[in-house]
Design a protein around this motif. Structure first.
Motif, mmCIF file in Angstrom:
data_model
loop_
_atom_site.group_PDB
_atom_site.id
_atom_site.type_symbol
_atom_site.label_atom_id
_atom_site.label_comp_id
_atom_site.label_asym_id
_atom_site.label_seq_id
_atom_site.Cartn_x
_atom_site.Cartn_y
_atom_site.Cartn_z
ATOM 1 N N LEU A 89 -7.895 4.432 30.453
ATOM 2 C CA LEU A 89 -7.657 6.456 31.309
ATOM 3 C C LEU A 89 -7.894 6.173 32.620
ATOM 4 O O LEU A 89 -7.208 6.817 33.290
ATOM 5 N N ARG A 140 -5.526 5.072 34.436
ATOM 6 C CA ARG A 140 -4.495 5.789 34.782
ATOM 7 C C ARG A 140 -4.579 7.326 35.457
ATOM 8 O O ARG A 140 -3.569 7.554 36.430
ATOM 9 N N LEU A 190 1.194 4.642 31.491
ATOM 10 C CA LEU A 190 0.933 4.377 30.185
ATOM 11 C C LEU A 190 2.048 3.995 29.862
ATOM 12 O O LEU A 190 2.714 3.996 28.533
ATOM 13 N N SER A 191 3.190 4.399 30.337
ATOM 14 C CA SER A 191 4.721 3.657 30.229
ATOM 15 C C SER A 191 4.588 2.878 30.466
ATOM 16 O O SER A 191 5.835 1.817 29.822
ATOM 17 N N GLY A 206 1.254 2.950 26.179
ATOM 18 C CA GLY A 206 0.588 3.522 25.836
ATOM 19 C C GLY A 206 0.222 3.469 23.694
ATOM 20 O O GLY A 206 -0.060 4.247 23.445
ATOM 21 N N GLN A 207 1.491 2.776 24.279
ATOM 22 C CA GLN A 207 1.654 2.764 22.569
ATOM 23 C C GLN A 207 0.634 1.442 21.875
ATOM 24 O O GLN A 207 0.548 2.061 20.491
ATOM 25 N N SER A 228 -2.036 3.751 21.451
ATOM 26 C CA SER A 228 -2.933 4.621 20.146
ATOM 27 C C SER A 228 -1.400 3.494 18.788
ATOM 28 O O SER A 228 -1.613 4.740 17.774
ATOM 29 N N THR A 286 -7.099 15.026 30.371
ATOM 30 C CA THR A 286 -7.430 13.626 30.060
ATOM 31 C C THR A 286 -7.765 13.397 28.311
ATOM 32 O O THR A 286 -7.769 12.988 27.743
ATOM 33 N N GLU A 345 -5.940 15.009 26.175
ATOM 34 C CA GLU A 345 -4.614 13.929 25.425
ATOM 35 C C GLU A 345 -5.420 13.194 24.311
ATOM 36 O O GLU A 345 -4.642 12.536 23.458
ATOM 37 N N MET A 388 -5.323 8.595 21.534
ATOM 38 C CA MET A 388 -5.091 7.613 23.075
ATOM 39 C C MET A 388 -6.828 6.978 22.848
ATOM 40 O O MET A 388 -8.036 7.485 23.375
#
Length: 473
Positions: free
Chosen positions: A71, A74, A81-82, A103-104, A107, A253, A256, A277
């Motif tokens: 992060l 990022r 994250l995409s 991102g996947q 998480s 963040t 998030e 995250m």
């Protein structure tokens, strides 16, 4: 400082678990407002009781460090994250990783297999990333469609650790040490044990005998659970995660990180656990916690942070494969809360811009009354007589306001001004709030019946509507 009675109750609760769960040793601490208020240790490490400086294996708490490092990248604009993880790895690993996004993987919602192929990585020497990718990221790597559900994946965090290495040109631990451990003063967090440290054991199920557990360098799998750390270092890390540390990550963040992305649902009961995250999330009777657990052969650990005032935190680390009771962290937090009720800081007045003051007060969505209030740096719009849930907005960094959660999350709150420059309406994602119900001077969608409010017997066909004056911005 905490009262002697509270300290005694914390000591006793830890002692009961050490004896009842037959733990060779256990160390624990509680934190409030970033301050380590109490530490305790039972059992023996190097012929003495463990303390806040004694190292234990952190296990999967390591994942939160990796997520923080990702992060940081990022927030610096170096990745999204995409993005598919393969965009940042060498060609062979990238092909094997496929379309799974960063991102996947953060998480645990990529649907990737939980463990690498071959012997259990936690008890055997590690191999290279190329070996892990070749054996574990083939056609059978997917367990679920990406994004469908929570599925915990240690393999995914091996890839995220490789991402840190690729982006910085340094081993992942060197990146974490430079960007996180150093600024937080966490000098007792390492990839291999440094004295004083506990040794990992299994306790015989039917006798008070110990069996030493193995400890190896996990190689490419190390980012999933390699770190050793202490109660003192985890207290500093918890302070940072709750927003009390240096500005390594933006406050938004940190928020998030603890937003539920994947829910670990059980059909027989409402959700009680989820994942954000790099953070595990727990929901116990409406009280939310965030943090992470850790498990490696011979070790169990937890860092459990209360989502609320004070960010009360429980940290427990032991050197037993079966570990302490699942309620221990929550019990320590309950003792702290009951013995030392949280006292909020004193209220003090604040300077508020006059234009913002003019926005506050009563508003109407159609005929429904709402009140807009300013709490700290948050605007809250509540329906009068409602269920207590409101809409919250924060500054967006460009002079405007953006929704924080609920229906308007991510949507702008736009003040609408009339010809004289005064605010006559609020536009929240095309929903218009006016100072009076259906104010004809405001841009009410569809306009306002020119006949105005009438008694039932006076109602006739709708008159032409008004749509507000020109010059509205």
């Amino acid at each position: 400082m905490i009262e002697d009675r509270t300290r005694r109750l914390l000591d006793v609760r830890l002692a009961r678990d050490q004896a009842g769960q037959r733990l060779p040793s256990v160390a624990a601490g509680v934190v409030r407002d970033g301050e380590l208020l109490w530490t305790g240790g039972r059992g023996q490490v190097d012929d003495r009781e463990p303390d806040a400086d004694t190292q234990y294996r952190a296990g999967s708490i390591s994942k939160t460090f990796i997520a923080t490092g990702v992060l940081i990248l990022r927030d610096a604009g170096r990745l999204s994250l995409s993005d598919p993880i393969g965009k940042y790895l060498d060609e062979g690993v990238a092909r094997a990783a496929g379309p799974m996004t960063i991102g996947q993987l953060l998480s645990h919602s990529a649907g990737l297999r939980a463990e690498p192929a071959g012997p259990w990585w936690e008890r055997t020497p590690g191999s290279s990333l190329a070996d892990v990718a070749g054996s574990s990221l083939g056609e059978d790597a997917a367990r679920f469609r990406p994004g469908r559900r929570h599925h915990y994946s240690n393999v995914g965090y091996a890839l995220l650790g490789a991402l840190l290495t690729a982006q910085h040109g340094l081993p992942w631990y060197d990146v974490i040490a430079r960007d996180l451990l150093g600024p937080l003063g966490m000098g007792r967090t390492t990839t291999r044990p440094q004295r004083p440290h506990a040794a990992g054991y299994a306790v015989h199920p039917y006798a008070d005998a110990l069996l030493a557990e193995p400890e190896h360098d996990a190689g490419a799998m190390a980012p999933a659970g390699q770190l050793w750390t202490s109660v003192g270092d985890l207290a500093a890390f918890a302070r940072f995660l709750s927003g009390g540390g240096p500005g390594i990550l933006a406050e938004t963040t940190l928020v998030e990180m603890r937003e539920p992305i994947a829910i670990n649902d059980v059909p027989e009961q409402p959700w009680a656990a989820g994942y954000g995250m790099g953070l595990q999330l727990w929901n116990s009777a409406g009280q939310r916690y965030y943090g992470h657990t850790g498990s490696m052969p011979g070790f169990i650990a937890i860092m459990q942070i209360t989502d609320g005032p004070g960010a009360d935190t429980a940290i427990v680390m032991c050197n037993s494969t079966t570990g302490f009771s699942t309620a221990l962290g929550s019990d320590l937090l309950a003792i702290l809360s009951e013995g030392e009720p949280y006292c909020p800081p004193a209220w003090t007045p604040a300077r508020v811009d006059g234009d913002l003051l003019d926005m506050l007060g009563s508003w109407f969505w159609g005929p429904s009354p709402f009140t807009l209030r300013l709490h700290g740096d948050v605007l809250e719009l509540h329906m009068e007589g409602g269920d207590g849930r409101g809409m919250r907005f924060r500054r967006d960094g460009a002079g405007g306001w953006i929704g924080v959660d609920g229906y308007p999350a991510g949507e702008p709150l736009v003040p609408v001004t009339g010809p004289d420059g005064s605010v006559i309406a609020l536009d929240i994602g095309t929903f218009i709030y006016t100072r009076t119900p259906y104010d004809p001077a405001a841009p009410v969608p569809g306009g306002v019946d020119a006949a105005g409010w009438q008694a039932e017997g006076e109602l006739g066909p709708p008159a032409e509507t008004t749509s507000g004056p020109s010059g509205i911005t």
